[in-house]
Design an enzyme around this catalytic site. Structure first.
Site, PDB file in Angstrom:
ATOM      1  N   CYS A  15     -26.656   2.891  -0.836  1.00  0.00           N
ATOM      2  CA  CYS A  15     -25.783   3.475  -1.399  1.00  0.00           C
ATOM      3  C   CYS A  15     -26.137   2.880  -2.945  1.00  0.00           C
ATOM      4  CB  CYS A  15     -24.230   3.164  -1.292  1.00  0.00           C
ATOM      5  SG  CYS A  15     -23.697   3.866   0.371  1.00  0.00           S
ATOM      6  N   LYS A  29       0.853  -1.402  -0.118  1.00  0.00           N
ATOM      7  CA  LYS A  29       0.019   0.010   0.007  1.00  0.00           C
ATOM      8  C   LYS A  29       0.850   1.287  -0.057  1.00  0.00           C
ATOM      9  CE  LYS A  29      -2.898   2.618   3.160  1.00  0.00           C
ATOM     10  NZ  LYS A  29      -4.108   2.915   2.486  1.00  0.00           N
ATOM     11  N   GLU A  74     -21.594  13.712  11.886  1.00  0.00           N
ATOM     12  CA  GLU A  74     -20.764  12.492  12.092  1.00  0.00           C
ATOM     13  C   GLU A  74     -19.262  12.765  12.335  1.00  0.00           C
ATOM     14  OE1 GLU A  74     -21.522   9.252   9.534  1.00  0.00           O
ATOM     15  OE2 GLU A  74     -23.577   9.858   9.180  1.00  0.00           O
ATOM     16  N   HIS A 126     -19.113  11.912  -4.983  1.00  0.00           N
ATOM     17  CA  HIS A 126     -17.702  11.274  -5.256  1.00  0.00           C
ATOM     18  C   HIS A 126     -16.830  12.435  -5.889  1.00  0.00           C
ATOM     19  CE1 HIS A 126     -20.293   7.937  -4.997  1.00  0.00           C
ATOM     20  NE2 HIS A 126     -19.195   7.395  -4.040  1.00  0.00           N
TER      21      HIS A 126
HETATM   22  N1  GLN Z   1     -24.599   8.216   7.286  1.00  0.00           N
HETATM   23  C1  GLN Z   1     -23.390   7.612   6.720  1.00  0.00           C
HETATM   24  C2  GLN Z   1     -22.704   8.910   5.907  1.00  0.00           C
HETATM   25  O1  GLN Z   1     -23.313   9.934   5.567  1.00  0.00           O
HETATM   26  C3  GLN Z   1     -23.719   6.786   5.543  1.00  0.00           C
HETATM   27  C4  GLN Z   1     -22.581   6.378   4.789  1.00  0.00           C
HETATM   28  C5  GLN Z   1     -22.918   5.318   3.698  1.00  0.00           C
HETATM   29  O2  GLN Z   1     -23.833   4.993   3.174  1.00  0.00           O
HETATM   30  N2  GLN Z   1     -21.869   4.386   3.125  1.00  0.00           N
HETATM   31  O3  GLN Z   1     -21.536   8.982   5.887  1.00  0.00           O
HETATM   32 ZN    ZN Z   2     -24.454   5.846   0.719  1.00  0.00          ZN
END
Ligand code: GLN
Ligand code: ZN
Length: 768
Positions: free
Chosen positions: A657, A19, A498, A708
């Site tokens: 997702c 890596k 978060e 993304h």
């Molecule tokens: N709640 C998560 C975020 O917003 C969802 C992430 C995901 O769906 N992989 O990061």
């Molecule tokens: Zn997601």
């Protein structure tokens, strides 16, 4: 005499050397020659580990600088033409372009796809693992040729070191199956004949190099295959066997079922079967396999990290050894690519839990012990056998694994536990009154930019350099910032952002009983990217609230609804190493009850909207359709258990997702979330059509922009997408949100994009 071998070995290195080397190379800090040297050294080390464990062969061909399927694309000379640049671009540099695109965009953690650059090859999950391979592209113009000598050089390298070599190749049918047509109306199956010609050339060349055995992986024999594909095996292998070294046909990950006889009768010198995933089939295989063939039994679990139960293994192997008159080999069930390298250096890990584990190096050693015992040399491995039995016995009876309170809770659960008090229509009416949201309400998926300051604070806190109070203040400041920004933007349902979470599974695992974390248990996810899955070793329970304090703090800052944010039981399970001593469904249900406790506590703390993310529901599907129904019933039930402890007034969201939803829409509806947000923008809203056709009953937030890329979507674009959405789903049931969480983005583009998103919502509302 039993022989031992492995189907493959982890390629990253015990300290993730590959890596770091790759990333240095991509940054231009080391050149291709230096990278090649590091690769050669890693191979050398990994072969030596195989010799040290007494394996009869070292496996060559499992190494890759990015992905083994990508290696095959170059070996077989079928790189898509868009990677043909004028001039003589070196093979390795074309390889990385194919893998990462020209202007590589870093992948998004948690989502099942990494590089989103249109230029790179698509990436997708390798069967039901969390490893991603690069998808070969096929069209009517695809031509194959023996185009790379990399594999042959690796063989020469191993031979020079004096190792007996077994080469591994991905078989032609699996290679073709795993690719994708890039032109409508074209069937990649048509390419089989020309592909076989090149496989023949490869095999001839290997034979000429002095290779005695080639392991040819055909894991698709464990899938539900169309008749034409099944039928093609026999003639393909007749053609290959003609001029080849001895072929060991390797299958893994799922039962062969209707393909048992086919696999046993192919004109190859040996067959490897996965006795961990398909133990019941083993005797049948031993029956069907002609005596002159080698039977390789995958007896050590290559997908999990538990120490082998040697007595259970003998109980499986002994009858097979008696029945199969030919040579017996033993091996891990599949490549060890899917487990960490070694337990050495796991000093932080609880000593008791550690004694129950075996990573790749330890698994190779288990083969040595199993072989000795099978061959009647028990006395030579007595100490090892005693230790192995003691570990298994301790794990089986440990009170840390089995908790009466958790068992009781599951046993006491009754039919209605996985149902909300009322049906969706009633809940919707109550919630509409309670929240009084505008039509087409706006929200986000949970995370806001994880700035370097946030990551530095978390790391300092973990190292003990920042005390709990200081850490809490820093995180609260981040939450405050996120709340203010959302209010200023005019978003309707807020999130706390978060900031305090490293990872959506690890964060919860660290606070739940029954989970352990390694210091260095890395497993390759794709390219240079590795994940360190938690280990679920025991019954799962929640000793204390996990998110209530942060969420309540966030709610205290605003009068707008603050959405609580949790990870769902299926996703937590799917992204962890799981127990092998009880069904996955039981572990999922235990997690579900723990999450339910959190949901109830959030409600009690005044949080009216709670999201339970389940991005991994789809990827948990069994490889064979026959297993889908029971899996989906268990998965949706687990979700509903987690969501159903609250009153009708509380609004439950879920998020997924990008995935293929269309064939599991009834089950998604059966989750009965009040609102589901999904990733749809890169399908240009086409993904939503299925929800419309199915008349999906509950509310939906189809993602209106791709997270993304840093590109800021325009208001017009999002208006257009929402108009498309409103044409297939009743507008009264629609929400507006990005595709996924925003943690990999920066604030400037996030704010600009969300401002446009809110403008789009306002514009659309004015038309209603
Ligand atoms: N709640 C998560 C975020 O917003 C969802 C992430 C995901 O769906 N992989 O990061
Ligand atoms: Zn997601």
């Amino acid at each position: 005499m039993t022989r031992t071998h492995t189907l493959g070995f982890p390629r990253m290195g015990a300290q993730r050397e590959l890596k770091f080397a790759l990333e240095k190379h991509w940054r231009g800090e080391i050149d291709a020659a230096e990278l090649e040297a590091i690769g050669a050294e890693l191979r050398e080390r990994h072969w030596q580990a195989q010799r040290d464990a007494g394996l009869d062969f070292v496996t060559v061909g499992d190494f890759a600088f990015y992905d083994h399927v990508a290696n095959h694309i170059q070996l077989l000379g079928c790189e898509p033409s868009r990677f043909d640049f004028p001039g003589d671009e070196p093979e390795l540099s074309r390889y990385f372009t194919m893998a990462r695109g020209v202007a590589h965009e870093a992948g998004h953690e948690g989502c099942t796809h990494g590089s989103h650059d249109s230029f790179a090859l698509e990436m997708t999950k390798w069967f039901d693992t969390n490893y991603h391979y690069l998808v070969p592209e096929f069209g009517p113009n695809t031509r194959f040729s023996l185009a790379s000598v990399r594999l042959f050089n690796e063989v020469a390298q191993a031979q020079k070191l004096g190792h007996p070599v077994k080469v591994v190749l991905l078989g032609p049918l699996s290679f073709l199956w795993l690719g994708k047509e890039k032109q409508a109306g074209f069937d990649r199956f048509e390419l089989l004949e020309s592909l076989l010609t090149v496989y023949q050339q490869i095999l001839v060349r290997l034979k000429w190099q002095g290779v005695e055995w080639v392991q040819i992986d055909e894991p698709i024999l464990g899938l539900d295959l169309p008749e034409a594909w099944r039928n093609a095996f026999e003639r393909s292998y007749w053609q290959l066997a003609r001029s080849a070294p001895k072929l060991l046909l390797a299958t893994y990950f799922s039962p062969l079922s209707e393909n048992v006889r086919l696999a046993c009768q192919l004109p190859v010198a040996g067959l490897h079967v996965d006795a961990v995933r398909a133990p019941a089939e083993l005797v049948g295989v031993a029956d069907w396999l002609p005596a002159h063939k080698v039977l390789s039994v995958g007896i050590v679990d290559g997908r999990n990290i538990w120490r082998t139960d040697v007595d259970a293994a003998f109980a499986r192997l002994v009858p097979v050894a008696a029945k199969h008159k030919g040579e017996l080999w033993i091996a891990p069930s599949c490549s060890l690519l899917h487990v960490p390298v070694s337990l050495e250096g796991e000093h932080r890990l609880d000593a008791e839990v550690k004694s129950w584990l075996a990573f790749a190096i330890e698994k190779l050693d288990e083969l040595r012990v199993l072989r000795a015992a099978l061959d009647g040399e028990e006395s030579a491995v007595e100490a090892e056998l005693i230790a192995a039995r003691a570990a298994v016995a301790a794990r089986r009876s440990s009170p840390r694994v089995h908790r009466a309170d958790v068992a009781l809770r599951l046993a006491r659960s009754v039919a209605g536990d996985d149902r909300r008090a009322s049906g969706f229509a009633e809940r919707q009416a109550v919630q509409r009154v309670r929240f009084a949201l505008p039509p087409l309400p706006t929200t986000t998926i949970g995370s806001f930019p994880q700035t370097s300051a946030i990551r530095a604070a978390r790391a300092a806190f973990k190292r003990g350099e920042l005390d709990a109070t200081a850490y809490r203040e820093k995180m609260q400041a981040e939450i405050t910032l996120a709340v203010r920004k959302q209010e200023d933007l005019g978003i309707d349902v807020l999130v706390h952002g978060e900031a305090e979470r490293n990872d959506m599974v690890e964060y919860f695992g660290e606070q739940l009983d029954g989970f352990a974390f390694t210091a260095n248990g890395w497993v390759q996810s794709y390219g240079s990217r590795c994940v360190k899955p938690p280990i679920i070793f025991g019954d799962v329970a929640r000793p204390a609230p996990m998110t209530v304090e942060w969420t309540a703090y966030a709610q205290s800052l605003t009068r707008l609804p603050m959405k609580g944010m949790l990870t769902g039981p299926v996703t937590i399970l799917q992204w962890s190493f799981v127990r092998d001593d009880q069904p996955r469904s039981v572990t999922t249900e235990q997690i579900a009850w723990a999450i339910r406790d959190e949901v109830v506590d959030l409600e009690e703390a005044g949080i009216g909207i709670i999201q339970i993310d389940e991005p991994a529901i789809r990827e948990g599907l069994p490889l064979r359709r026959a297993g889908w129904k029971s899996y989906l019933e268990g998965a949706t039930r687990a979700f509903r258990i987690s969501a159903s402890g609250v009153s009708d007034r509380t609004q439950i969201h879920t998020h997924m997702c990008y995935s293929e939803f269309n064939d599991i829409l009834p089950e998604i509806a059966a989750m009965d979330a009040d609102v589901i947000t999904i990733e749809t923008s890169r399908s240009d809203m086409e993904l939503l059509r299925g929800f419309g056709d199915f008349r999906y009953p509950n509310e939906i937030g189809p993602g209106v922009y791709d997270i993304h890329s840093p590109r800021v979507p325009t208001t017009d674009e999002m208006v257009r997408l929402m108009r498309k959405a409103a044409a297939v789903v009743p507008p009264a049931n629609l929400w507006i949100n990005p595709d996924c969480g925003l943690k990999t983005r920066g604030w400037p583009e996030t704010e600009a994009a969300l401002a446009n998103m809110v403008a789009a919502a306002k514009l659309l509302r004015s038309e209603l």
